[in-house]
Design a protein around this motif. Structure first.
Motif, PDB file in Angstrom:
ATOM      1  N   MET A 199       0.667  -0.913   0.083  1.00 57.20           N
ATOM      2  CA  MET A 199      -0.442  -0.266  -0.470  1.00 57.20           C
ATOM      3  C   MET A 199       0.936   1.218   0.059  1.00 57.20           C
ATOM      4  O   MET A 199       0.606   2.568  -0.415  1.00 57.20           O
ATOM      5  CB  MET A 199      -0.966   0.009   0.898  1.00 57.20           C
ATOM      6  CG  MET A 199      -1.933  -0.741   1.652  1.00 57.20           C
ATOM      7  SD  MET A 199      -3.189  -0.202   0.168  1.00 57.20           S
ATOM      8  CE  MET A 199      -3.829   1.652  -0.509  1.00 57.20           C
ATOM      9  N   ASN A 200       1.970   1.365   0.974  1.00 55.14           N
ATOM     10  CA  ASN A 200       2.753   2.074   1.184  1.00 55.14           C
ATOM     11  C   ASN A 200       3.351   2.531  -0.380  1.00 55.14           C
ATOM     12  O   ASN A 200       2.928   3.915  -1.001  1.00 55.14           O
ATOM     13  CB  ASN A 200       3.446   1.637   1.359  1.00 55.14           C
ATOM     14  CG  ASN A 200       4.983   2.405   2.023  1.00 55.14           C
ATOM     15  OD1 ASN A 200       4.399   4.087   2.054  1.00 55.14           O
ATOM     16  ND2 ASN A 200       5.950   2.718   3.026  1.00 55.14           N
ATOM     17  N   ALA A 201       3.561   1.911  -1.071  1.00 55.00           N
ATOM     18  CA  ALA A 201       4.146   1.896  -3.273  1.00 55.00           C
ATOM     19  C   ALA A 201       2.927   2.123  -3.450  1.00 55.00           C
ATOM     20  O   ALA A 201       3.387   3.088  -4.216  1.00 55.00           O
ATOM     21  CB  ALA A 201       4.641   0.176  -3.174  1.00 55.00           C
ATOM     22  N   ILE A 202       1.665   1.753  -3.394  1.00 47.24           N
ATOM     23  CA  ILE A 202       1.097   2.143  -4.390  1.00 47.24           C
ATOM     24  C   ILE A 202       0.853   3.949  -3.953  1.00 47.24           C
ATOM     25  O   ILE A 202       0.669   4.469  -5.556  1.00 47.24           O
ATOM     26  CB  ILE A 202      -0.286   1.830  -3.815  1.00 47.24           C
ATOM     27  CG1 ILE A 202      -0.067  -0.502  -5.002  1.00 47.24           C
ATOM     28  CG2 ILE A 202      -1.854   1.797  -5.514  1.00 47.24           C
ATOM     29  CD1 ILE A 202      -1.258  -1.269  -4.095  1.00 47.24           C
ATOM     30  N   LEU A 203      -0.253   3.887  -2.647  1.00 46.88           N
ATOM     31  CA  LEU A 203      -0.014   5.620  -2.163  1.00 46.88           C
ATOM     32  C   LEU A 203       0.897   6.186  -3.348  1.00 46.88           C
ATOM     33  O   LEU A 203       1.122   7.063  -3.512  1.00 46.88           O
ATOM     34  CB  LEU A 203      -0.183   5.295  -1.093  1.00 46.88           C
ATOM     35  CG  LEU A 203      -1.544   4.651  -0.583  1.00 46.88           C
ATOM     36  CD1 LEU A 203      -2.435   5.103   0.754  1.00 46.88           C
ATOM     37  CD2 LEU A 203      -2.747   5.526  -1.303  1.00 46.88           C
ATOM     38  N   GLY A 204       2.251   5.237  -2.363  1.00 47.87           N
ATOM     39  CA  GLY A 204       3.392   6.622  -2.854  1.00 47.87           C
ATOM     40  C   GLY A 204       3.253   7.381  -4.826  1.00 47.87           C
ATOM     41  O   GLY A 204       3.482   8.226  -5.073  1.00 47.87           O
ATOM     42  N   TYR A 205       3.446   6.376  -4.931  1.00 52.77           N
ATOM     43  CA  TYR A 205       3.561   5.919  -6.906  1.00 52.77           C
ATOM     44  C   TYR A 205       2.988   7.090  -7.043  1.00 52.77           C
ATOM     45  O   TYR A 205       2.911   8.123  -7.796  1.00 52.77           O
ATOM     46  CB  TYR A 205       3.731   4.861  -7.384  1.00 52.77           C
ATOM     47  CG  TYR A 205       6.074   4.853  -6.673  1.00 52.77           C
ATOM     48  CD1 TYR A 205       6.678   4.739  -8.264  1.00 52.77           C
ATOM     49  CD2 TYR A 205       6.077   3.383  -6.445  1.00 52.77           C
ATOM     50  CE1 TYR A 205       8.030   4.397  -7.876  1.00 52.77           C
ATOM     51  CE2 TYR A 205       6.862   2.500  -6.109  1.00 52.77           C
ATOM     52  CZ  TYR A 205       8.228   3.702  -6.936  1.00 52.77           C
ATOM     53  OH  TYR A 205       8.846   2.889  -6.508  1.00 52.77           O
ATOM     54  N   THR A 206       1.485   6.712  -6.052  1.00 51.67           N
ATOM     55  CA  THR A 206       0.090   7.474  -7.120  1.00 51.67           C
ATOM     56  C   THR A 206       0.492   9.155  -6.581  1.00 51.67           C
ATOM     57  O   THR A 206      -0.035   9.602  -7.312  1.00 51.67           O
ATOM     58  CB  THR A 206      -0.927   6.755  -6.739  1.00 51.67           C
ATOM     59  OG1 THR A 206      -1.262   5.431  -6.942  1.00 51.67           O
ATOM     60  CG2 THR A 206      -2.175   7.660  -7.252  1.00 51.67           C
ATOM     61  N   GLU A 207       0.483   9.430  -5.348  1.00 55.47           N
ATOM     62  CA  GLU A 207       1.090  10.654  -4.982  1.00 55.47           C
ATOM     63  C   GLU A 207       2.111  11.332  -6.475  1.00 55.47           C
ATOM     64  O   GLU A 207       1.274  12.451  -6.939  1.00 55.47           O
ATOM     65  CB  GLU A 207       1.353  10.809  -3.892  1.00 55.47           C
ATOM     66  CG  GLU A 207      -0.535  10.976  -2.612  1.00 55.47           C
ATOM     67  CD  GLU A 207       0.359  11.099  -1.134  1.00 55.47           C
ATOM     68  OE1 GLU A 207       1.694  11.503  -1.140  1.00 55.47           O
ATOM     69  OE2 GLU A 207      -0.307  10.112  -0.977  1.00 55.47           O
ATOM     70  N   MET A 208       2.623  10.425  -6.589  1.00 53.92           N
ATOM     71  CA  MET A 208       4.504  11.347  -6.770  1.00 53.92           C
ATOM     72  C   MET A 208       3.787  11.021  -8.763  1.00 53.92           C
ATOM     73  O   MET A 208       4.017  12.305  -9.006  1.00 53.92           O
ATOM     74  CB  MET A 208       4.935   9.994  -7.149  1.00 53.92           C
ATOM     75  CG  MET A 208       6.219  10.345  -7.450  1.00 53.92           C
ATOM     76  SD  MET A 208       7.472   9.336  -6.878  1.00 53.92           S
ATOM     77  CE  MET A 208       7.390   8.196  -7.947  1.00 53.92           C
ATOM     78  N   LEU A 209       3.245  10.286  -9.172  1.00 51.03           N
ATOM     79  CA  LEU A 209       2.806  10.041 -10.144  1.00 51.03           C
ATOM     80  C   LEU A 209       1.382  11.831 -10.623  1.00 51.03           C
ATOM     81  O   LEU A 209       1.713  12.601 -11.411  1.00 51.03           O
ATOM     82  CB  LEU A 209       1.425   8.986 -10.906  1.00 51.03           C
ATOM     83  CG  LEU A 209       2.281   8.494 -11.279  1.00 51.03           C
ATOM     84  CD1 LEU A 209       1.417   6.950 -11.541  1.00 51.03           C
ATOM     85  CD2 LEU A 209       2.971   8.370 -12.577  1.00 51.03           C
ATOM     86  N   LEU A 210       0.664  11.545  -9.145  1.00 51.84           N
ATOM     87  CA  LEU A 210       0.131  13.002  -9.312  1.00 51.84           C
ATOM     88  C   LEU A 210       0.422  14.587  -9.442  1.00 51.84           C
ATOM     89  O   LEU A 210       0.492  15.173  -9.536  1.00 51.84           O
ATOM     90  CB  LEU A 210      -0.513  13.242  -7.993  1.00 51.84           C
ATOM     91  CG  LEU A 210      -2.357  13.944  -7.838  1.00 51.84           C
ATOM     92  CD1 LEU A 210      -3.415  13.185  -9.592  1.00 51.84           C
ATOM     93  CD2 LEU A 210      -2.719  13.111  -6.848  1.00 51.84           C
ATOM     94  N   GLU A 211       1.156  14.091  -8.477  1.00 52.68           N
ATOM     95  CA  GLU A 211       2.113  15.591  -8.668  1.00 52.68           C
ATOM     96  C   GLU A 211       3.220  15.983  -9.805  1.00 52.68           C
ATOM     97  O   GLU A 211       3.422  17.133 -10.572  1.00 52.68           O
ATOM     98  CB  GLU A 211       3.524  15.244  -7.949  1.00 52.68           C
ATOM     99  CG  GLU A 211       3.031  15.594  -6.166  1.00 52.68           C
ATOM    100  CD  GLU A 211       4.035  15.066  -5.160  1.00 52.68           C
ATOM    101  OE1 GLU A 211       5.350  15.215  -5.209  1.00 52.68           O
ATOM    102  OE2 GLU A 211       3.077  14.269  -4.128  1.00 52.68           O
ATOM    103  N   GLU A 212       3.687  14.659 -10.239  1.00 50.46           N
ATOM    104  CA  GLU A 212       4.164  15.032 -11.741  1.00 50.46           C
ATOM    105  C   GLU A 212       2.889  15.128 -13.228  1.00 50.46           C
ATOM    106  O   GLU A 212       3.489  16.403 -14.047  1.00 50.46           O
ATOM    107  CB  GLU A 212       4.688  13.929 -11.995  1.00 50.46           C
ATOM    108  CG  GLU A 212       6.120  13.651 -11.837  1.00 50.46           C
ATOM    109  CD  GLU A 212       6.912  12.329 -12.073  1.00 50.46           C
ATOM    110  OE1 GLU A 212       6.514  11.430 -12.190  1.00 50.46           O
ATOM    111  OE2 GLU A 212       7.515  11.529 -11.625  1.00 50.46           O
TER     112      GLU A 212
END
Lengths: 140, 545
Positions: free
Chosen positions: B295-308
């Motif tokens: 979940m850590n990875a999913i949320l982290g990458y999603t947030e990152m993608l969102l920021e990008e």
């Protein structure tokens, strides 16, 4: 999302963050997100590596995963905090354990703060900023 | 021996003593009667001997009279008189014969027979004498007189001597009988007294023994029952007798044995259940760890993608990424809820007390919830009193509580307002009150009554429509109770709901650290704030300003 994040570096200097994390995805993700915010990120995969990088590079702050192979985060932190050269480096413990008393345990090991995974970046950044600011004032 | 038997035997013993008494009484009565009879007989014999003696003396006097007639040579007795005299002589003979016949023993008989013989000879002489002294009889030649006198005087003297001897022996008999009578009377009296004393002693002894035995046995039972009652299941009552009380003690022991056995079984079952629960807790902890890492990875990458995406202007993927993020956070919240509840149930939820600024915490929670608030076109209002500074509590749990309440408010309200207020009240601002109000669908009193139960939402259709595990409120309430506070609710259907979170401004650390502080003579901490409910006025101010 237009919320303002805390400034990445105090006084414009580029803060160097060491991430000690064995999980590749978590490490990669955290690294990239911090870099996006202007931090310089160093990486280590286990406790021993973390100790070595910390001694060699003297980072401004360490994000330490607690469950690491070989040398775990608690022991690595204890060693860092007992050595004069690395004692001043703030350490934020990162842990996914929710069942045991990880928080007091991490603080007892010498960690300056604590975050549970999954990391809530906003809060982590605030804690990092507080510790970095504190360091600026305290140690120069 | 059973108590009935004991009592029966005691009764029999006393009855036997009573019987013995009666027997002694009857026997002594008989003895007395016998001795009286004996005495009476002896007296009677004596009297008869005396009578015989008197009669004999009279006969002798009469014979003397006839002698005088003969000596005087005058005309004698008339015929009738002579017959009468003769008859009287014979009658004494019969009396003596009767005495012989009724002799009580051989000695008496022998003496009596001797007397009878002697009298017989005397009687013949006297009858002859009287016959000769008859009127018209031949005068007796005077020559013969001295011989005749000689002839009757000898046997008479002998007879008197014999009689005197007999009399003496009869008197001895009387004395003997009297002595015997006295002896018997004394003996029976003595016996009766002894038997009475013995009976009394035995009865008292039996009563004492029985009552002591019963009392002791009952005391043992009582003491045993008390100890059993106190939970000393390994205690056994001493079985000191084979009677009903012994049986009762045995039954008690049997019972405690059974209790012990079932207690042990229960204990075993409890241990097994605890072990299972422990296993469950460990499983949940591991599971949570395993689930959180991806979940850590999913949320982290999603947030990152969102920021990008936001940075690079790729706006078209932002809503989808936001959905992924929302779903991921929801999933994480569910995982956390289940984990928290299992921790609370296992008693493993601990408090980590620290001091933190209230305003920042609320802002943080509000920021996290912003997307959910906006989703239903709601407005979020934050009001924090100026005098509300910092709160000393478990920040994570306060944060989670407010998060739960605010997300509920946002979920069940559309086109309305969600308000969160923070204020302090009480002497020295010792209590902190958070009020989370909405203008949403509200709840009926029946619904508010069970809203804090686990896995319960206002009703089952709520789950389908609004989602959620139904654990959030239950967990929040338990968190606040752990910190010495509470969560309460006021609601009206159609108008909205207000949840009140009441906490001490300074939550006490769990017992151990405080004890250390006292032991090291650090100035005593302030007295614990009174854990009182906010007044009506305070609640009104908190929720309605």
């Amino acid at each position: 999302m237009t919320t303002a994040f805390p400034p990445p570096t105090p006084k414009g200097a580029m803060a160097r963050i060491l991430i000690v994390e064995d999980n590749e995805m978590n490490r990669d993700m955290l690294t990239r997100r911090l870099r996006r915010r202007g931090y310089a990120v160093l990486e280590a995969l286990d406790g021993k590596g973390g100790l070595a990088v910390a001694r060699a590079e003297s980072p401004d702050l360490i994000l330490m995963d607690m469950s690491l192979p070989d040398l775990d985060g608690w022991e690595a932190t204890r060693q860092l905090k007992s050595a004069a050269a690395t004692r001043a480096i703030p350490v934020i413990a990162l842990t996914a354990h929710a069942m045991s008393d990880d928080r007091p345990k991490a603080l007892a090991a010498g960690c300056d703060d604590y975050e549970t995974k999954p990391v809530e970046l906003r809060r982590l950044l605030r804690k990092m900023a507080a510790l970095l600011g504190h360091r600026e004032h305290g140690g120069g | 021996m059973s108590i009935r038997l004991k009592l029966g035997l005691s009764f029999l013993v006393i009855l036997a003593l009573f019987g013995l008494n009666l027997g002694i009484y009857l026997w002594s009565g008989g003895q007395r009667n016998d001795s009286i009879q004996h005495l009476r007989q002896a007296v009677e014999r004596q009297l008869r001997v005396i009578t015989i003696e008197q009669e004999l003396r009279q006969r002798e006097t009469e014979a003397g009279t006839s002698q005088i007639f003969l000596e005087a040579g005058t005309s004698g007795h008339p015929v009738e008189m002579v017959d009468s005299l003769v008859e009287r002589v014979r009658e004494l003979g019969r009396t003596i014969e009767e005495f012989v016949d009724s002799a009580v023993d051989e000695g008496e008989r022998a003496a009596a027979v001797a007397i009878a013989r002697q009298y017989q000879r005397l009687a013949e002489l006297w009858i002859d004498l009287h016959g000769r002294a008859k009127v018209g009889a031949d005068p007796v030649p005077p020559v013969a007189r001295p011989e005749e006198e000689e002839a009757s005087v000898g046997p008479y003297k002998v007879l008197l001597g014999e009689l005197a001897k007999l009399e003496e022996s009869e008197e001895r008999r009387v004395n003997e009988a009297t002595a015997y009578f006295r002896e018997v009377a004394d003996l029976t009296e003595e016996l009766s007294s002894w038997i009475f004393v013995l009976s009394t002693l035995v009865a008292v002894l039996v009563a004492l023994l029985l009552s002591t035995h019963l009392t002791r046995a009952l005391r043992r039972l009582e003491a045993g029952a008390r100890r059993l009652g106190r939970g000393e299941l390994d205690h056994r009552i001493e079985v000191a007798s084979r009677d009903e009380l012994g049986e009762l003690a045995r039954a008690f022991n049997e019972m405690s044995h059974q209790l012990q056995a079932s207690h042990a079984k229960l204990e075993e079952a409890r241990a097994a259940a605890e072990q299972a629960n422990e296993a469950k807790s460990v499983f949940l902890a591991n599971m949570s760890h395993e689930l959180r890492t991806p979940m850590n990875a999913i949320l982290g990458y999603t947030e990152m993608l969102l920021e990008e995406a936001e940075d690079s202007g790729a706006e078209e993927s932002v809503p989808d990424l936001n959905r992924i993020l929302a779903a991921g956070r929801h999933l994480l919240a569910l995982i956390n809820d289940v984990l928290d509840l299992s921790k609370i149930e296992a008693g493993k939820m601990t408090l980590f007390i620290e001091t933190f600024p209230v305003r920042e915490m609320i802002d943080d929670v509000a920021a996290t919830l912003a997307p959910l608030v906006e989703k239903n076109r709601n407005r979020l209002v934050i009001e924090v009193d100026e005098d509300v500074g910092k709160l000393t509590a478990d920040e994570t749990k306060v944060r989670q509580t407010l998060f739960n309440l605010l997300s509920n408010a946002a979920k069940f309200t559309a086109d309305g307002t969600v308000t969160v207020r923070a204020s302090s009240y009480g002497t020295g601002h010792r209590r902190m009150l958070f009020a989370v109000s909405d203008t949403g669908i509200g709840m009926t009193p029946e619904q508010t009554a069970r809203i804090f139960n686990e896995f319960t939402q206002a009703d089952s259709s709520t789950t389908r429509k609004y989602g959620g595990t139904g654990l959030g409120l239950s967990i929040s309430k338990k968190f606040c109770q752990m910190m010495g506070g509470d969560v309460t609710v006021e609601s009206e259907p159609g108008k909205g709901t207000t949840f009140l979170v009441d906490l001490p401004a300074v939550v006490e650390e769990p017992a151990a650290p405080r004890a250390v502080a006292i032991a090291t003579a650090v100035p005593a901490p302030e007295p614990a704030p009174v854990n009182r409910q906010p007044t009506r006025e305070e609640r009104r101010r908190a929720s309605a300003r």
